[in-house]
Structure formats: C-alpha cells, structure tokens
Design an enzyme around this catalytic site. Structure first.
Site, PDB file in Angstrom:
ATOM      1  N   ASP A 272       0.833  -1.205   0.000  1.00 18.22           N
ATOM      2  CA  ASP A 272       0.000   0.000   0.000  1.00 18.22           C
ATOM      3  C   ASP A 272       0.868   1.256   0.000  1.00 18.22           C
ATOM      4  O   ASP A 272       1.966   1.244   0.547  1.00 18.22           O
ATOM      5  CB  ASP A 272      -0.901  -0.037   1.245  1.00 18.22           C
ATOM      6  CG  ASP A 272      -2.080   0.916   1.122  1.00 18.22           C
ATOM      7  OD1 ASP A 272      -2.287   1.488   0.028  1.00 18.22           O
ATOM      8  OD2 ASP A 272      -2.792   1.084   2.125  1.00 18.22           O
TER       9      ASP A 272
ATOM     10  N   HIS B 133       2.733   3.235  -8.871  1.00 12.11           N
ATOM     11  CA  HIS B 133       2.535   1.804  -9.163  1.00 12.11           C
ATOM     12  C   HIS B 133       3.752   1.241  -9.904  1.00 12.11           C
ATOM     13  O   HIS B 133       4.170   0.108  -9.679  1.00 12.11           O
ATOM     14  CB  HIS B 133       1.267   1.593 -10.000  1.00 12.11           C
ATOM     15  CG  HIS B 133       0.005   2.000  -9.274  1.00 12.11           C
ATOM     16  ND1 HIS B 133      -0.238   1.634  -7.978  1.00 12.11           N
ATOM     17  CD2 HIS B 133      -1.077   2.722  -9.666  1.00 12.11           C
ATOM     18  CE1 HIS B 133      -1.417   2.122  -7.593  1.00 12.11           C
ATOM     19  NE2 HIS B 133      -1.937   2.789  -8.595  1.00 12.11           N
TER      20      HIS B 133
ATOM     21  N   SER C 232      -7.356  -5.706  -5.917  1.00  6.22           N
ATOM     22  CA  SER C 232      -8.491  -6.290  -5.191  1.00  6.22           C
ATOM     23  C   SER C 232      -9.760  -6.194  -6.033  1.00  6.22           C
ATOM     24  O   SER C 232      -9.833  -5.409  -6.994  1.00  6.22           O
ATOM     25  CB  SER C 232      -8.695  -5.560  -3.862  1.00  6.22           C
ATOM     26  OG  SER C 232      -9.311  -4.310  -4.097  1.00  6.22           O
TER      27      SER C 232
ATOM     28  N   LEU D  56      10.871 -20.347  -4.447  1.00 10.99           N
ATOM     29  CA  LEU D  56       9.750 -19.557  -3.917  1.00 10.99           C
ATOM     30  C   LEU D  56       8.566 -19.521  -4.891  1.00 10.99           C
ATOM     31  O   LEU D  56       8.760 -19.400  -6.100  1.00 10.99           O
ATOM     32  CB  LEU D  56      10.241 -18.125  -3.684  1.00 10.99           C
ATOM     33  CG  LEU D  56       9.175 -17.116  -3.281  1.00 10.99           C
ATOM     34  CD1 LEU D  56       9.460 -16.603  -1.882  1.00 10.99           C
ATOM     35  CD2 LEU D  56       9.108 -15.949  -4.230  1.00 10.99           C
TER      36      LEU D  56
ATOM     37  N   ARG E  13       1.829  -5.085   6.042  1.00 12.67           N
ATOM     38  CA  ARG E  13       1.116  -4.034   5.305  1.00 12.67           C
ATOM     39  C   ARG E  13       1.924  -2.747   5.409  1.00 12.67           C
ATOM     40  O   ARG E  13       2.328  -2.340   6.498  1.00 12.67           O
ATOM     41  CB  ARG E  13      -0.294  -3.797   5.836  1.00 12.67           C
ATOM     42  CG  ARG E  13      -1.014  -2.721   5.019  1.00 12.67           C
ATOM     43  CD  ARG E  13      -2.482  -2.598   5.284  1.00 12.67           C
ATOM     44  NE  ARG E  13      -3.077  -1.701   4.283  1.00 12.67           N
ATOM     45  CZ  ARG E  13      -4.319  -1.740   3.872  1.00 12.67           C
ATOM     46  NH1 ARG E  13      -5.148  -2.616   4.362  1.00 12.67           N
ATOM     47  NH2 ARG E  13      -4.765  -0.903   2.954  1.00 12.67           N
TER      48      ARG E  13
END
Ligand code: FPP
Length: 258
Positions: free
Chosen positions: A38, A55, A83, A149, A206
């Site tokens: 975020d 972004h 989302s 990973l 976060r």
C-alpha cells in the site's frame, strides 16, 4: 564522508541482521509471507507525479523483495496486487494496473526462471483483460517446474467472494453426496479456498501506515503474525523485509494455546 560512513553502517547492520535471520534462526523463517502493498498513490503525490508512477515504482520493489524472500528460504510470497474493489478506481489507473503484470513479467520473467521462482495467481480470472491473463498464464507455464519460492499474485482477489464461492462449492458437494456435512472441518473448508495448495501465511506485512485487512485472506490470516510499517510500498526495501522477519522471529506463536 559522513554519507559514506552512514551507508556503510546501514549495509553492515543489515548484513548482520540477515546473517542472524538466515544462520541462527533458519528454523523460524516464515514459510508463507503475505503483503498488502500500500501507498503507491501517496508516494507519487508527494513527488507531484501521477499515481501510476507510484505503481510503476512499486512494481520494481516486487522484484527486489521476491529475490530476497527466495534467498531467505521463504516458500510462498503472496502479494495483493489488485483487489475486487480496485475496479472502482479511475479507468486510466485500472488500465495501467492491468498492464503491470505484462510489463513486470516481460522484464523480469527470465530472472525469475533463473532463480527457480514459480509464478502463480489467485483471484477471479474472468474479468481480467486477455493481455493480463495471457502474461500471467505464460509465466505460470514457464515456471511450473521451478521448485523455489512461489510468487503468488492476488489479482482481482477478494476474500469475502472467495469464502462465499467456497461455501457454495461445499454445499453443492454435500447435495450431490460427494461429502457429508459432518465431514466439513477447518482443513476441508480450507481446501475449497484459492489457497488450497499453500499453508496459511505466517506473516502479514502491510505498508503505508494503514492498519486494516481490506478484504485480504480473512480466513487464512486467522493465526498469522501482523507487521505494519509507515513506509510506503515504493520505498519498501530489503532492510524493511529483514526487519519484518526479525520481528516475526521474536514473536511467540501460541495458536490459542499457552
Ligand atoms: C495500493 O496502493 C496498491 C495497489 C492497489 C496496487 C499494487 C500494485 C503494485 C505494487 C504493483 C504490482 C506489480 C505487479 C508485478 C503486478 P494505493 O494506490 O492504494 O496507494 P495510496 O493508498 O497511497 O493511494
């Protein structure tokens, strides 16, 4: 000179921390880390840049953090990239976000392959533009045999929808006799979620100072350790990840026990 000393001190501290995390506490490296990335918009605003610049910078951080997480021995890194609520953003921003997987994978897929990273995605694929889905699916195919990973993008993902879909699926399986309602345990229900092949996250990070889950992995995060930082995602770096893992390693996880 002062800057040089500070820089040296910083990198020396972070390599000490890294050594401690990897060498003395290898047993408690979080196996699954989930991140709500975020603060891209605020990062851009502070620089009088358009939101999409944030972004784009955030995309480069994904590369750095994936590399370090893989080196630390993290097994799964789930990143909240878009989302189900993000469609409410201006069309130009949504369009840009939808192009990012293509740009990210177009640029970094060869390196991810070289590092043995496996790319996966969870979320509703149907609403995604073809170019977004194609880029992700190509990466999934190209990395399917990799054993390092798992880089799991949550893209057009929403936890409530995920849970509702799982409930409907379970009901159907009960109705059609595949399963009896007494067999619905937590583990069985988990196997109907989009994360069925992964363990629940051990650590949730976060960035940007917001302290909420924003419809992210509500079921899966029930016993995870949370780590919040005011750092905006485009500024998040290797040292921040090491700090988060270090904090995680000092927590006592009791899972409701004593
Ligand atoms: C939230 O910040 C961030 C997003 C909705 C997008 C996250 C995407 C990336 C970090 C890039 C993803 C990269 C790949 C490879 C797909 P925000 O825009 O809500 O920030 P704000 O709260 O400061 O406005």
């Amino acid at each position: 000179m002062l800057n040089k000393i500070n820089l040296w001190k910083k990198s020396s501290n972070s390599s000490t921390l890294r050594d401690r995390i990897v060498n003395t506490k290898q047993h408690s490296i979080p196996s699954h880390i989930a991140i709500i990335m975020d603060g891209n918009g605020r990062w851009a605003k502070r620089r009088a840049l358009p939101r999409i610049a944030g972004h784009h910078e955030g995309m480069k951080v994904v590369r750095k953090i994936t590399k370090l997480a893989n080196q630390l021995g993290v097994k799964v890194l789930t990143l909240y990239a878009f989302s189900t609520e993000n469609w409410k953003r201006p069309k130009s921003e949504v369009d840009y976000l939808m192009k990012l997987p293509e740009e990210f994978l177009g640029t970094f897929l060869p390196e991810l392959i070289e590092e043995n990273v496996q790319v996966k995605m969870m979320g509703n694929k149907e609403q995604l533009p073809t170019y977004t889905l194609n880029a992700i699916e190509k990466a999934m195919v190209d990395t399917k045999d990799n054993t390092g990973l798992v880089l799991n993008f949550a893209l057009n993902y929403g936890s409530r929808v995920e849970i509702l879909e799982a409930v409907k699926h379970v009901l159907n399986d009960c109705k059609s006799g595949i399963m009896n309602e007494n067999e619905i345990t937590e583990d069985v229900f988990s196997s109907y979620l989009m994360t069925s092949e992964f363990n629940d996250p051990d650590l949730l990070i976060r960035t940007s100072g917001e302290i909420r889950l924003s419809n992210f992995m509500l079921w899966q995060l029930a016993y995870s350790e949370f780590w919040f930082t005011d750092t905006l995602w485009p500024d998040f770096n290797e040292e921040d990840l090491l700090d988060a893992v270090d904090a995680y390693q000092s927590r006592q996880r009791r899972f409701g026990g004593v």
